[in-house]
Write a protein that holds these residues in place. Structure first.
Motif, mmCIF file in Angstrom:
data_model
loop_
_atom_site.group_PDB
_atom_site.id
_atom_site.type_symbol
_atom_site.label_atom_id
_atom_site.label_comp_id
_atom_site.label_asym_id
_atom_site.label_seq_id
_atom_site.Cartn_x
_atom_site.Cartn_y
_atom_site.Cartn_z
ATOM 1 N N ALA A 126 29.065 30.474 25.839
ATOM 2 C CA ALA A 126 30.347 30.512 26.555
ATOM 3 C C ALA A 126 31.066 29.181 26.399
ATOM 4 O O ALA A 126 31.628 28.623 27.344
ATOM 5 C CB ALA A 126 30.151 30.858 28.033
ATOM 6 N N LEU A 155 37.658 33.542 26.639
ATOM 7 C CA LEU A 155 37.034 32.623 27.584
ATOM 8 C C LEU A 155 38.012 31.582 28.109
ATOM 9 O O LEU A 155 37.781 30.982 29.163
ATOM 10 C CB LEU A 155 35.853 31.897 26.923
ATOM 11 N N PRO A 190 34.742 35.032 32.081
ATOM 12 C CA PRO A 190 33.451 34.619 32.648
ATOM 13 C C PRO A 190 33.338 34.962 34.129
ATOM 14 O O PRO A 190 34.227 34.663 34.923
ATOM 15 C CB PRO A 190 33.449 33.096 32.435
ATOM 16 N N ALA A 205 36.389 34.600 39.048
ATOM 17 C CA ALA A 205 36.958 35.287 37.887
ATOM 18 C C ALA A 205 38.197 36.078 38.288
ATOM 19 O O ALA A 205 39.211 36.076 37.580
ATOM 20 C CB ALA A 205 35.913 36.217 37.270
#
Length: 509
Positions: A126, A155, A190, A205
């Motif tokens: 990530a 991301l 994420p 998120a």
């Protein structure tokens, strides 16, 4: 196993003037533990084939291998050396900021044969890769390049701003891929998934989605204004809906009556969630537009409005047009999803406290909210029994309405299997199904009911186990279920039996 005299030979060969012999020696030493120092020294060899062999050997040295020489080789002028260095880092499981930075630099390395592996590792980590390095990869013809590049882009908080810009200015496959990613704004963010108790990642998120960085809203609004293709405009409007952009009210209102963009425009208004947006949806839902367009506005009313809008939705359950009636069903489901005491309710309050023009919703335990829930449960339960063809719509709407509990026993005895199946799912949802009732439904005439009962027993066995008397009672039923005409019933029964066979005798875990 390599003998001692062979190791001595490899060590002597490291001083050979022939690069091929030095490379062969490095490969041989790499298979022998305890020679990381010699291999690290070879990473400065003038011959690329030797440096590549040294990188490969270091990858086999395990925890004793130093990472720094491999990071240096990630900048090597020879692509094969860089490839071997990446493979070695991966084999060693090396992590840390320096490793991530090296992989980020290699993401755009077109000469690197294992670049897909680099992108895949960055995705597993990530790791934030600059958008400028990822955008060119979206034009790559190979999906093993552009697909992870798109996921890495997702991301970044500014992802949808970049994608909206590409949808507005790019052409061909890049535009198509940008729109494809914009069509799923939640995918890959994420923390966006099942809520994790004790972790703030899930709500963080959603906050990122609902309070995007300013350039996201600006880019999406500019893209909507410039867009000429109805399908692409719908994607952009739904992206605005997902980000709940208050400034989307004006452009969405302009397309609300469009037969192709109207549903997406209604979603954008619901996402905005302001009193003005709810008013526009309400007027359109009760206006003269075609039933399909009205239905879209009706569906979104539940996501945007308050108790007044819920009251309107209840009245629209009697609308003569079936699309509008089903839109009201979906709208009530969206309304009560916001009042189940879960994270979405908390997020709604958080947003209302931050966005001007968004009314603060009443608490879920407000008597008026619960009274609306009771009315909703009664009406939808009756509609389910009378209209089993649309059982899925009533199931989804009642999923967040616990007031349906007292009505479930009657629905579980309904002559239509679709009604019984829906009632069984809701009973499991609200804890209204006991062992004996579930057991009886394993022999139901309807395959959907049997599926639900078999799946419930499987989950029960996996999550808490079964007492000895329960296992004894269940086994004959599962044995018969192994011969069921339905594939899923047989599968669930087989897995449950396997689970029971693996449980120790005695009390329930």
């Amino acid at each position: 196993m390599i003998a001692g005299h062979q190791v001595a030979f490899f060590l002597r060969e490291l001083g050979s003037p022939d690069p091929g012999r030095r490379a062969a020696a490095a490969k041989g030493l790499g298979r022998v533990p305890g020679h990381a120092a010699e291999l690290a020294a070879l990473t400065a060899d003038p011959a690329p084939r030797v440096r590549a062999a040294a990188a490969q050997g270091l990858g086999r040295q395990g925890g004793a291998a130093p990472v720094e020489p491999l990071l240096a080789l990630c900048r090597d002028p020879d692509a094969e050396v860089r490839r071997r260095a990446v493979n070695a880092l991966d084999r060693l499981g090396a992590t840390g900021p320096a490793v991530t930075a090296a992989l980020v630099r290699l993401a755009g390395d077109t000469a690197l044969r294992n670049r897909p592996a680099v992108l895949g590792r960055l995705l597993r980590l990530a790791a934030p890769v600059p958008a400028g390095a990822l955008v060119p990869l979206l034009a790559d013809p190979d999906p093993v390049i552009w697909s992870p590049a798109g996921s890495l882009l997702r991301l970044l908080p500014e992802a949808d701003a970049v994608l909206a810009g590409l949808a507005r200015t790019a052409g061909g496959e890049v535009r198509r891929r940008a729109l494809h990613l914009l069509a799923r704004p939640q995918a890959g963010v994420p923390g966006m998934g099942t809520p994790d108790a004790g972790s703030g990642a899930y709500e963080a998120a959603w906050r990122r989605l609902w309070e995007p960085v300013p350039e996201v809203a600006d880019a999406l609004l500019a893209a909507v204004e410039a867009e000429h293709d109805p399908e692409a405009r719908s994607v952009l409007l739904r992206a605005l809906a997902a980000h709940r952009v208050p400034a989307a009210v004006a452009p969405a209102a302009a397309w609300l009556a469009d037969p192709r963009c109207g549903p997406a425009a209604a979603a954008a208004l619901a996402g905005a969630g302001t009193a003005e947006a709810a008013g526009l949806l309400r007027r359109f839902a009760t206006g003269p537009a075609a039933a399909g367009l009205r239905a879209a506005a009706v569906r979104e009313l539940g996501a945007a409005g308050g108790l007044a809008e819920a009251g309107l939705l209840l009245r629209l359950l009697d609308d003569p047009a079936e699309p509008v009636r089903l839109g009201a069903v979906a709208g009530l489901g969206a309304f009560f999803r916001r009042f189940d005491g879960g994270p979405i309710e908390r997020l709604e309050r958080w947003r209302a406290g931050r966005v001007p023009g968004v009314p603060v919703p009443p608490p879920s335990d407000d008597p008026a909210v619960r009274d609306a829930a009771r009315r909703t449960a009664g009406l939808l339960a009756g509609m389910l029994a009378a209209d089993p063809e649309h059982a899925g719509a009533y199931h989804d709407a009642l999923w967040h309405v616990p007031e349906v509990r007292p009505l479930l026993p009657a629905l579980l005895e309904d002559p239509d299997g679709r009604v019984r199946s829906t009632a069984l799912h809701l009973a499991e949802r609200f804890g209204e199904m006991d062992f004996a009732g579930r057991l009886r439904r394993l022999d139901d005439a309807d395959a959907g009911v049997r599926q639900g009962a078999a799946l419930a027993f499987l989950l029960l066995a996996e999550e808490r186990g079964l007492a000895p008397d329960e296992r004894d009672a269940l086994r004959p039923h599962l044995g018969r279920a192994l011969e069921d005409t339905d594939h899923y019933v047989r599968t669930f029964a087989s897995r449950t039996l396997a689970r029971l066979d693996g449980e120790p005798a005695g009390q329930r875990p």
